[in-house]
Structures are given as C-alpha cells and as structure tokens.
Design a protein around this motif. Structure first.
Motif, PDB file in Angstrom:
ATOM      1  N   UNK A 103      -2.134   8.430 -15.404  1.00 10.43           N
ATOM      2  CA  UNK A 103      -2.235   9.858 -15.724  1.00 10.43           C
ATOM      3  C   UNK A 103      -2.726  10.705 -14.553  1.00 10.43           C
ATOM      4  N   UNK A 104      -2.849  10.102 -13.343  1.00 10.97           N
ATOM      5  CA  UNK A 104      -3.255  10.853 -12.161  1.00 10.97           C
ATOM      6  C   UNK A 104      -4.765  10.924 -11.979  1.00 10.97           C
ATOM      7  N   UNK A 105      -5.503  10.029 -12.634  1.00 13.09           N
ATOM      8  CA  UNK A 105      -6.959   9.987 -12.478  1.00 13.09           C
ATOM      9  C   UNK A 105      -7.381   8.617 -11.966  1.00 13.09           C
ATOM     10  N   UNK A 106      -8.602   8.552 -11.471  1.00 18.36           N
ATOM     11  CA  UNK A 106      -9.174   7.280 -11.045  1.00 18.36           C
ATOM     12  C   UNK A 106     -10.667   7.273 -11.329  1.00 18.36           C
ATOM     13  N   UNK A 161       3.211  11.425  -3.630  1.00 16.86           N
ATOM     14  CA  UNK A 161       4.542  11.878  -3.249  1.00 16.86           C
ATOM     15  C   UNK A 161       5.095  10.842  -2.284  1.00 16.86           C
ATOM     16  N   UNK A 162       5.943   9.950  -2.800  1.00 15.58           N
ATOM     17  CA  UNK A 162       6.441   8.848  -1.974  1.00 15.58           C
ATOM     18  C   UNK A 162       5.291   7.941  -1.613  1.00 15.58           C
ATOM     19  N   UNK A 163       5.080   7.732  -0.307  1.00 19.86           N
ATOM     20  CA  UNK A 163       3.979   6.869   0.117  1.00 19.86           C
ATOM     21  C   UNK A 163       2.754   7.662   0.566  1.00 19.86           C
ATOM     22  N   UNK A 164       2.699   8.937   0.207  1.00 17.60           N
ATOM     23  CA  UNK A 164       1.544   9.769   0.522  1.00 17.60           C
ATOM     24  C   UNK A 164       0.749  10.039  -0.753  1.00 17.60           C
ATOM     25  N   UNK A 165      -0.542   9.747  -0.686  1.00 14.35           N
ATOM     26  CA  UNK A 165      -1.432   9.926  -1.828  1.00 14.35           C
ATOM     27  C   UNK A 165      -2.531  10.906  -1.444  1.00 14.35           C
ATOM     28  N   UNK A 166      -2.743  11.916  -2.278  1.00 18.94           N
ATOM     29  CA  UNK A 166      -3.824  12.874  -2.078  1.00 18.94           C
ATOM     30  C   UNK A 166      -4.862  12.619  -3.156  1.00 18.94           C
ATOM     31  N   UNK A 192      -1.720   7.537   3.651  1.00 15.81           N
ATOM     32  CA  UNK A 192      -0.451   6.833   3.554  1.00 15.81           C
ATOM     33  C   UNK A 192      -0.742   5.529   2.814  1.00 15.81           C
ATOM     34  N   UNK A 193       0.006   5.259   1.765  1.00 15.78           N
ATOM     35  CA  UNK A 193      -0.271   4.118   0.903  1.00 15.78           C
ATOM     36  C   UNK A 193       0.931   3.186   0.887  1.00 15.78           C
ATOM     37  N   UNK A 194       0.647   1.884   0.988  1.00 19.67           N
ATOM     38  CA  UNK A 194       1.702   0.890   0.815  1.00 19.67           C
ATOM     39  C   UNK A 194       1.144  -0.242  -0.044  1.00 19.67           C
ATOM     40  N   UNK A 195       2.003  -0.773  -0.922  1.00 16.79           N
ATOM     41  CA  UNK A 195       1.633  -1.879  -1.785  1.00 16.79           C
ATOM     42  C   UNK A 195       2.585  -3.021  -1.488  1.00 16.79           C
ATOM     43  N   UNK A 196       1.989  -4.171  -1.203  1.00 12.84           N
ATOM     44  CA  UNK A 196       2.761  -5.379  -0.944  1.00 12.84           C
ATOM     45  C   UNK A 196       2.181  -6.476  -1.824  1.00 12.84           C
ATOM     46  N   UNK A 197       2.841  -6.733  -2.946  1.00  9.53           N
ATOM     47  CA  UNK A 197       2.327  -7.716  -3.899  1.00  9.53           C
ATOM     48  C   UNK A 197       1.015  -7.248  -4.478  1.00  9.53           C
ATOM     49  N   UNK A 198      -0.054  -8.025  -4.273  1.00 10.36           N
ATOM     50  CA  UNK A 198      -1.381  -7.692  -4.793  1.00 10.36           C
ATOM     51  C   UNK A 198      -2.276  -7.049  -3.752  1.00 10.36           C
ATOM     52  N   UNK A 199      -1.691  -6.517  -2.682  1.00 12.93           N
ATOM     53  CA  UNK A 199      -2.459  -5.861  -1.629  1.00 12.93           C
ATOM     54  C   UNK A 199      -1.998  -4.419  -1.470  1.00 12.93           C
ATOM     55  N   UNK A 200      -2.952  -3.503  -1.469  1.00  7.20           N
ATOM     56  CA  UNK A 200      -2.651  -2.100  -1.214  1.00  7.20           C
ATOM     57  C   UNK A 200      -3.393  -1.696   0.054  1.00  7.20           C
ATOM     58  N   UNK A 201      -2.692  -1.015   0.955  1.00  8.90           N
ATOM     59  CA  UNK A 201      -3.290  -0.519   2.184  1.00  8.90           C
ATOM     60  C   UNK A 201      -3.230   1.000   2.167  1.00  8.90           C
ATOM     61  N   UNK A 202      -4.370   1.621   2.441  1.00 11.25           N
ATOM     62  CA  UNK A 202      -4.462   3.078   2.512  1.00 11.25           C
ATOM     63  C   UNK A 202      -4.926   3.453   3.916  1.00 11.25           C
TER      64      UNK A 202
END
Length: 122
Positions: A48-51, A70-75, A90-100
C-alpha cells in the motif's frame, strides 16, 4: 485448449512469478556499520506504499513512512523521527537480496555511510 493458448497461458504465469519474485514488498533485514558496531534493522515494506522500521530487529516498530516506486527508483519519507526529508534510491532485487543505492537524501544519516544498503529477505 490449443498449443498457442497453452503457450500464452504458461508465459503469463511465468511472467507473474518472475515479477512477484522481484518485488520490494515484504520483510527485509538491513545490516550496516555504525560508530558503535553493526546496526541491524528490519523493514516491512507493504504493497500500500507504506513501511515500518524496527531498529534492532526486536519486534518493536520505531519508525513508519511512505514510499513511491517508479521503475527502479524508490522515494522514501519517514513519518516522524530525526528526519522526515525525502530520500531517492536506485533499487534492485535479485532473488532474496535487495540493494538500495542513494541518489539523493535530505536525511544525512539514512542509507549508511556509503549510501548503499544491501538487504536480505526475512
């Protein structure tokens, strides 16, 4: 069902599984260095856009916020705490790893000293 329809159905199912596996939504564990040692933090990123952030990963939510993607950009923007400024990553998810990787952030301490956070899915 003809072969073409079966192929299209299989392709749609595969794409759905692939896309959901790359989602940022879920529970993540962050570890990053501080002056006092390693900080462990859990983040529950919701669809829902919250954390919600749990510093120390002890089951207690210390900070909540909102995000857009928006795509691989997270605000991101915390609702309260030391800083409520916006951060762009800039966010990328590869399996169980997320890099910001920090693009810009109005909160100096967010994103760790290097501006890069590597997380694992809980």
């Amino acid at each position: 069902m003809n072969k073409f329809s079966l192929l299209i159905t299989a392709l749609i199912c595969f794409m759905t599984v692939s896309l959901s596996a790359q989602s940022i939504v879920g529970k993540w564990k962050f570890e990053f260095p501080t002056d006092q040692g390693t900080m462990v933090m859990a983040a529950d990123i919701k669809a829902d856009g919250t954390y919600a952030l749990d510093f120390g990963n002890d089951g207690s939510v210390e900070t909540t916020g909102k995000y857009t993607q928006d795509g691989n950009t997270m605000t991101i923007q915390d609702d309260g705490g030391d800083c409520t400024g916006k951060g762009v990553y800039q966010v990328s998810v590869d399996g169980d790893t997320m890099t910001m990787v920090r693009v810009s952030d109005e909160c100096a301490n967010r994103g760790g000293p290097e501006g890069k956070m590597v997380t694992t899915r809980l």
